[in-house]
Design an enzyme around this catalytic site. Sequence first.
Site, PDB file in Angstrom:
ATOM      1  CG  HIS A  25      27.074  66.280  -8.035  1.00 11.39           C
ATOM      2  ND1 HIS A  25      26.730  66.841  -6.729  1.00 11.39           N
ATOM      3  CD2 HIS A  25      25.885  66.039  -8.670  1.00 11.39           C
ATOM      4  CE1 HIS A  25      25.190  66.946  -6.550  1.00 11.39           C
ATOM      5  NE2 HIS A  25      24.954  66.595  -7.675  1.00 11.39           N
TER       6      HIS A  25
ATOM      7  CD1 TRP B 151      25.790  70.084  -4.050  1.00  9.13           C
ATOM      8  CD2 TRP B 151      23.845  70.979  -3.967  1.00  9.13           C
ATOM      9  NE1 TRP B 151      25.533  70.878  -5.142  1.00  9.13           N
ATOM     10  CE2 TRP B 151      24.284  71.303  -5.170  1.00  9.13           C
ATOM     11  CE3 TRP B 151      22.242  71.476  -3.552  1.00  9.13           C
ATOM     12  CZ2 TRP B 151      23.390  72.042  -6.068  1.00  9.13           C
ATOM     13  CZ3 TRP B 151      21.467  72.266  -4.476  1.00  9.13           C
ATOM     14  CH2 TRP B 151      22.374  72.578  -5.797  1.00  9.13           C
TER      15      TRP B 151
ATOM     16  CG  HIS C 282      23.710  61.804  -2.616  1.00 13.99           C
ATOM     17  ND1 HIS C 282      23.231  62.999  -2.716  1.00 13.99           N
ATOM     18  CD2 HIS C 282      23.366  61.540  -1.596  1.00 13.99           C
ATOM     19  CE1 HIS C 282      22.905  63.399  -1.604  1.00 13.99           C
ATOM     20  NE2 HIS C 282      22.914  62.449  -0.702  1.00 13.99           N
TER      21      HIS C 282
ATOM     22  CG  ASP D 243      20.111  63.260  -5.361  1.00 11.87           C
ATOM     23  OD1 ASP D 243      18.848  63.668  -5.640  1.00 11.87           O
ATOM     24  OD2 ASP D 243      21.017  64.008  -5.173  1.00 11.87           O
TER      25      ASP D 243
ATOM     26  CG  ASP E 168      19.417  64.138  -9.678  1.00 12.64           C
ATOM     27  OD1 ASP E 168      20.396  63.428  -9.694  1.00 12.64           O
ATOM     28  OD2 ASP E 168      19.479  65.232  -9.665  1.00 12.64           O
TER      29      ASP E 168
ATOM     30  CE  LYS F  52      24.580  69.974 -10.032  1.00 15.69           C
ATOM     31  NZ  LYS F  52      23.319  70.186  -9.604  1.00 15.69           N
TER      32      LYS F  52
ATOM     33  CD  GLU G  63      25.857  66.320  -3.139  1.00 15.01           C
ATOM     34  OE1 GLU G  63      25.482  65.394  -4.143  1.00 15.01           O
ATOM     35  OE2 GLU G  63      24.933  66.320  -1.998  1.00 15.01           O
TER      36      GLU G  63
END
Length: 420
Positions: free
Chosen positions: A262, A185, A286, A326, A296, A228, A226
């Site tokens: 994300h 990421w 995640h 995560d 998060d 986002k 990954e």
Amino acid sequence: MSQSIEQAWLLAKQRFADINVNVEGALELLDTLPVSMHCWQGDDVAGFENTGGSLTGGIQATGNYPGKAHNAQELRADLEQAFSLIPGPKRLNLHAIYLEADGKVERNEIEPQHFARWVSWAREQRLGLDFNPTCFSHPLSADGFTLSHADDGIRQFWIEHCQASRRVSAYFGRELGTPSVMNIWIPDGMKDLTIDRLAPRQRLLEALDAVMAEKLDRNHHIDAVESKLFGIGAESYTVGSSEFYLGYATSRGTALCLDAGHFHPTEVISDKISSAILFVPRLLLHVSRPVRWDSDHVVLLDDETQAIATEIVRQKLFNRVHIGLDFFDASINRIAAWVIGTRNMKKALLRALLEPTEQLRQLEQHGDYTARLALLEEQKSLPWQAVWDKYCQLHNVPVGGDWLQAVREYETSILKTRKG
């Protein structure tokens, strides 16, 4: 208490048997589904590079609850405490900044030897390890770009870091006998209006190909990428978008990471699993809890956590989906955060395994949507908690909220003695 747990368990077994659910079979399957716990909850994503730098890349850990880990020994002790309160199989997910070295090591120079103590410890704990290159909180990521950087030298630095990270990941898998999932990421993006969105993505594509040019044994190492939506400092443009990485994973045969925080606030990754799995060999999840943005928060046993687990179980994706967590919350006891979040993910998996899926599938195939909805709703009231309590007892971990007392005692004897 053990007698009441046993009585509830026997009653629960019968209730689930009435709808043709084999409870003991569900527990056996649950024992094959590890959840990869993330090391960075224990120290607020600081790591052990000892550079004194602050978090960058759109990452924030809010709160100042006392007792965070300051070195690998403390972090491993905290992890052991958390693991002792969570039933069933577990893994640990490490970031590159959690290396152990005598002096400063540049990120593009990390080697397996810098993680040898983690491997020895994981072997003792009977854990698999997963890994991540750390492409944030570094002077060469200060302007918001890493693998897509326009400067050839800076971009090459991050390519070398990710290449080195892949070799560390393969070392984990080779030494521990279970493949390490390494997730890439990057925070790359822009805060405001962006004129050229294509060129950074072209550079990222070429950089990732360079990173993954070395062929590694998939029995030891699995690549994942990954996306986002946005981050702090990258509100207007993110280079590694969902479309970019879906295309990359599909064309290159890597795993695709879906992070619950994300995407747009109304999007859920539970609905993306059945689409993405048609085109990529594996998924990495995640599981997190976004509150208004990718914040998060500690995972709850909420609708989306349950939906993620249910989708994995209904489609029997056990060998193609890797489950990781995560989140990082510095406003509460960090060990408690691990325990709450990981136990909730496992509870969701158990509830999914206790669903009469084949019966529901047949009702759906025959167009009996009335019975489908009725059975789904009635099933919510069945005594899955009694099965969970028995599972905890079988793994010799506290039942119900009793685990909190062990955390309080650890806080008094260990965490409160730490400075800073």
